[in-house]
Design a protein around this motif. Structure first.
Motif, PDB file in Angstrom:
ATOM      1  N   VAL A 392      54.636   6.311   8.439  1.00  0.00           N
ATOM      2  CA  VAL A 392      53.960   5.702   7.302  1.00  0.00           C
ATOM      3  C   VAL A 392      54.850   4.623   6.706  1.00  0.00           C
ATOM      4  O   VAL A 392      55.990   4.885   6.301  1.00  0.00           O
ATOM      5  N   ASP A 393      54.345   3.409   6.687  1.00  0.00           N
ATOM      6  CA  ASP A 393      55.062   2.277   6.110  1.00  0.00           C
ATOM      7  C   ASP A 393      54.023   1.339   5.515  1.00  0.00           C
ATOM      8  O   ASP A 393      53.595   0.368   6.131  1.00  0.00           O
ATOM      9  N   LEU A 394      53.597   1.657   4.302  1.00  0.00           N
ATOM     10  CA  LEU A 394      52.550   0.909   3.611  1.00  0.00           C
ATOM     11  C   LEU A 394      53.079   0.425   2.264  1.00  0.00           C
ATOM     12  O   LEU A 394      54.046   0.993   1.737  1.00  0.00           O
ATOM     13  N   PRO A 395      52.467  -0.609   1.706  1.00  0.00           N
ATOM     14  CA  PRO A 395      52.889  -1.032   0.364  1.00  0.00           C
ATOM     15  C   PRO A 395      52.796   0.121  -0.634  1.00  0.00           C
ATOM     16  O   PRO A 395      51.744   0.711  -0.813  1.00  0.00           O
ATOM     17  N   GLY A 396      53.920   0.484  -1.214  1.00  0.00           N
ATOM     18  CA  GLY A 396      53.939   1.525  -2.234  1.00  0.00           C
ATOM     19  C   GLY A 396      54.193   2.925  -1.734  1.00  0.00           C
ATOM     20  O   GLY A 396      54.353   3.845  -2.540  1.00  0.00           O
ATOM     21  N   VAL A 397      54.235   3.141  -0.413  1.00  0.00           N
ATOM     22  CA  VAL A 397      54.475   4.498   0.102  1.00  0.00           C
ATOM     23  C   VAL A 397      55.128   4.408   1.483  1.00  0.00           C
ATOM     24  O   VAL A 397      54.743   3.582   2.317  1.00  0.00           O
ATOM     25  N   GLU A 398      56.127   5.251   1.680  1.00  0.00           N
ATOM     26  CA  GLU A 398      56.863   5.283   2.942  1.00  0.00           C
ATOM     27  C   GLU A 398      56.816   6.688   3.523  1.00  0.00           C
ATOM     28  O   GLU A 398      56.371   7.642   2.881  1.00  0.00           O
ATOM     29  N   GLU A 399      57.325   6.810   4.729  1.00  0.00           N
ATOM     30  CA  GLU A 399      57.293   8.082   5.442  1.00  0.00           C
ATOM     31  C   GLU A 399      57.973   9.198   4.653  1.00  0.00           C
ATOM     32  O   GLU A 399      57.511  10.342   4.652  1.00  0.00           O
ATOM     33  N   ARG A 400      59.052   8.896   3.964  1.00  0.00           N
ATOM     34  CA  ARG A 400      59.786   9.943   3.246  1.00  0.00           C
ATOM     35  C   ARG A 400      58.954  10.567   2.125  1.00  0.00           C
ATOM     36  O   ARG A 400      59.227  11.680   1.679  1.00  0.00           O
ATOM     37  N   ASP A 401      57.941   9.849   1.646  1.00  0.00           N
ATOM     38  CA  ASP A 401      57.073  10.370   0.593  1.00  0.00           C
ATOM     39  C   ASP A 401      55.852  11.104   1.141  1.00  0.00           C
ATOM     40  O   ASP A 401      55.190  11.836   0.407  1.00  0.00           O
ATOM     41  N   PHE A 402      55.531  10.879   2.397  1.00  0.00           N
ATOM     42  CA  PHE A 402      54.297  11.362   3.018  1.00  0.00           C
ATOM     43  C   PHE A 402      54.389  12.851   3.338  1.00  0.00           C
ATOM     44  O   PHE A 402      55.436  13.368   3.684  1.00  0.00           O
ATOM     45  N   ARG A 403      53.262  13.552   3.204  1.00  0.00           N
ATOM     46  CA  ARG A 403      53.149  14.956   3.621  1.00  0.00           C
ATOM     47  C   ARG A 403      51.891  15.122   4.459  1.00  0.00           C
ATOM     48  O   ARG A 403      50.873  14.459   4.209  1.00  0.00           O
TER      49      ARG A 403
END
Length: 535
Positions: A392-403
């Protein structure tokens, strides 16, 4: 390499320590467990739902017809709304807002895309009921009934599985509910009397498309009112019925419940949101009350944002506007759990914030606020693979935040097991053990496994070769995206899930509970994710 710490154990509502989750142990994921007692809930002789049946695919043909020859959903929805306005209590007009401000703090369950009516749906029922204590209602998010929303299917796929849930149930339709012209849905949830009659012409549609649509379009089946009356008797207790003024008014609606407004958006067959519903969404998004959007199609899913669709971009713009005070969105349609904490500009006033053990990154940038975007469509249908989700590499959110749930490695392992049964006679040639699958995900996506047992595992050469056959990773390419519905299974671990949301004046707490199909998880389901949002 992206590290992702597993959360601390959290007590269940009854104060019982939560079971290990899939993030902590193989047992928490449901590997090698004993099958639960949920099959006793199924009617004798119930057939297993299969997307391999030609009759199921033919009943679902309106999806392809709408996309290629024209989609009449918007006009048909207008006809339903006109009928409803003529019979609804005046308090629900004009904007279909249900007033439950009598609730101070409240709780509700949310289950997405449940309606297959076989093991995979009924396996969610015992853990869902185990977490139902103190809830005020339940929301079904998308695809109440597969394959085509018919009223005659409601007994086995809606009323029977949830006959013991003691409170009212609201719903928003998914694309499959629209294949019956929304007839079963409107009769069951909205108190409608009869469907609008006649073929719905599309102005400006070429003649050849209109002829093709007339020939191929699946017309609604005549409602079986006797069967529907028998089905309704399964949920006939007074507490299961909303008061007349609290009845669901239509396919889109809102509830002012305690301090929160829940806004339910109908995305029809193709995900397009017409101008009438967008105008309604803008109206009900006003005011100071914090808001939660529930929608048939998620805004963020599978590593993609709302830019994949003009309708989703328009909805996202409304959700992002700081004056509308949206704190979260939840979408169905995709049959797993995903969460994207998206940081957006807060505007002139500070917006709501988040608290919790895994939310430290959401506070980066003092002028930003975070909107939690969730996918919750794992309430009973086939499992949509998570191992095909790219980093996940989107404006405002990255892989480390994703669940997500299931974890990518567990998804790969589960699909490898089905591949092996279908194409290798169950000889183990294509089966990848779960810890080896997690190690393969590490090699392909540079994601450190969460479970200690996986971190200590090296994938074998056979598992590496099997992964090339089972899923060309990253899985957005090749044949992998088309196989989820064809490779359904009905044995643990099933990787189903549902949400419990608890709301007070100060916070919204969202928890994702697993429904593995395991006996040991039926009364104390694993807690797979949790987020708290300040209101």
């Amino acid at each position: 390499m992206v590290a992702d710490p597993h959360p601390e154990p959290v007590d269940s509502p009854g104060g019982v320590p939560a079971t290990d989750s899939s993030r902590a142990s193989l047992a928490g994921a449901g590997w090698n467990c004993s099958k639960g007692a949920y099959r006793k809930l199924l009617p004798p002789g119930s057939p297993r739902f299969s997307w391999l049946r030609p009759s199921v695919l033919w009943a679902s043909r309106n999806d392809k017809v709408a996309r290629r020859l024209g989609d009449p959903t918007a006009e048909l929805r207008r006809r339903w709304i006109e009928q409803q306005r003529a019979r609804l209590p005046s308090g629900l007009l004009p904007d279909f807002v249900i007033d439950r401000t009598d609730l101070d703090s409240f709780s509700f369950l949310l289950v997405g895309d449940p309606g297959e009516g076989d093991d995979s749906q009924y396996a969610t029922v015992p853990p869902l009921l185990a977490q139902a204590g103190g809830t005020d209602f339940m929301v079904i998010c998308s695809d109440v009934i597969y394959p085509a929303g018919e009223s005659r299917e409601y007994e086995q796929k809606h009323y029977r599985p949830y006959k013991d849930y003691p409170r009212p149930i609201y719903a928003l339709p998914g694309n499959h509910d629209w294949y019956d012209g929304l007839t079963g849905f409107m009769l069951s949830f909205c108190g409608a009397d009869a469907p609008p009659r006649g073929f719905v012409p599309l102005e400006g549609n070429p003649v050849w498309k209109e002829l093709g649509r007339r020939l191929l379009w699946r017309r609604p089946a005549e409602p079986d009112r006797a069967a529907l009356a028998v089905a309704r008797a399964l949920r006939a207790d007074a507490g299961q019925q909303p008061a007349p003024e609290h009845q669901q008014p239509g396919p889109y609606w809102a509830i002012d419940a305690g301090p929160l407004r829940i806004v339910a958006l109908d995305t029809g067959i193709t995900g397009a949101v017409d101008d009438d519903q967008l105008a309604w969404l803008r109206r009900v998004s006003g005011g100071d009350r914090p808001k939660l959007l529930v929608t048939g199609k998620p805004l963020y899913v599978d590593g993609q944002g709302p830019d994949r669709s003009p309708s989703l971009r328009a909805v996202d713009a409304i959700v992002r506007a700081p004056e509308h005070r949206y704190v979260a969105s939840i979408g169905g349609d995709v049959h797993n759990y995903q969460r994207y904490p998206v940081r957006v500009e807060s505007g002139p006033e500070s917006g709501p914030g988040e608290t919790g053990p895994d939310e430290s990154s959401s506070r980066e940038g003092g002028s930003a606020r975070t909107i939690q975007h969730l996918v919750s469509g794992a309430g009973g249908a086939y499992m949509s693979a998570t191992h095909r989700i790219p980093l996940v590499d989107l404006p405002g959110v990255e892989e480390r935040d994703f669940r997500c749930y299931p974890l990518r490695g567990d998804s790969l392992s589960a699909y490898s097991r089905v591949y092996d049964r279908r194409f290798a006679a169950g000889q183990g040639l294509l089966e990848i053990p779960p810890d080896e699958a997690a190690a393969l995900i590490q090699l392909r996506l540079a994601l450190e496994p969460l479970r200690a047992s996986a971190r200590a595992t090296t994938p074998s050469r056979r598992s590496r070769l099997a992964a090339r056959v089972v899923a060309p990773l990253p899985g957005q390419r090749g044949y992998n995206p088309y196989l989820s519905e064809l490779l359904d299974w009905n044995d643990p671990p099933m990787f189903k899930s549902f949400l419990r949301l608890d709301v007070s004046a100060e916070r919204l707490r969202i928890r994702c509970f697993a429904a593995t199909g395991c006996a040991e998880h039926e009364q104390n389901p694993p807690l797979e994710d949790e987020v708290e949002i300040a209101l």
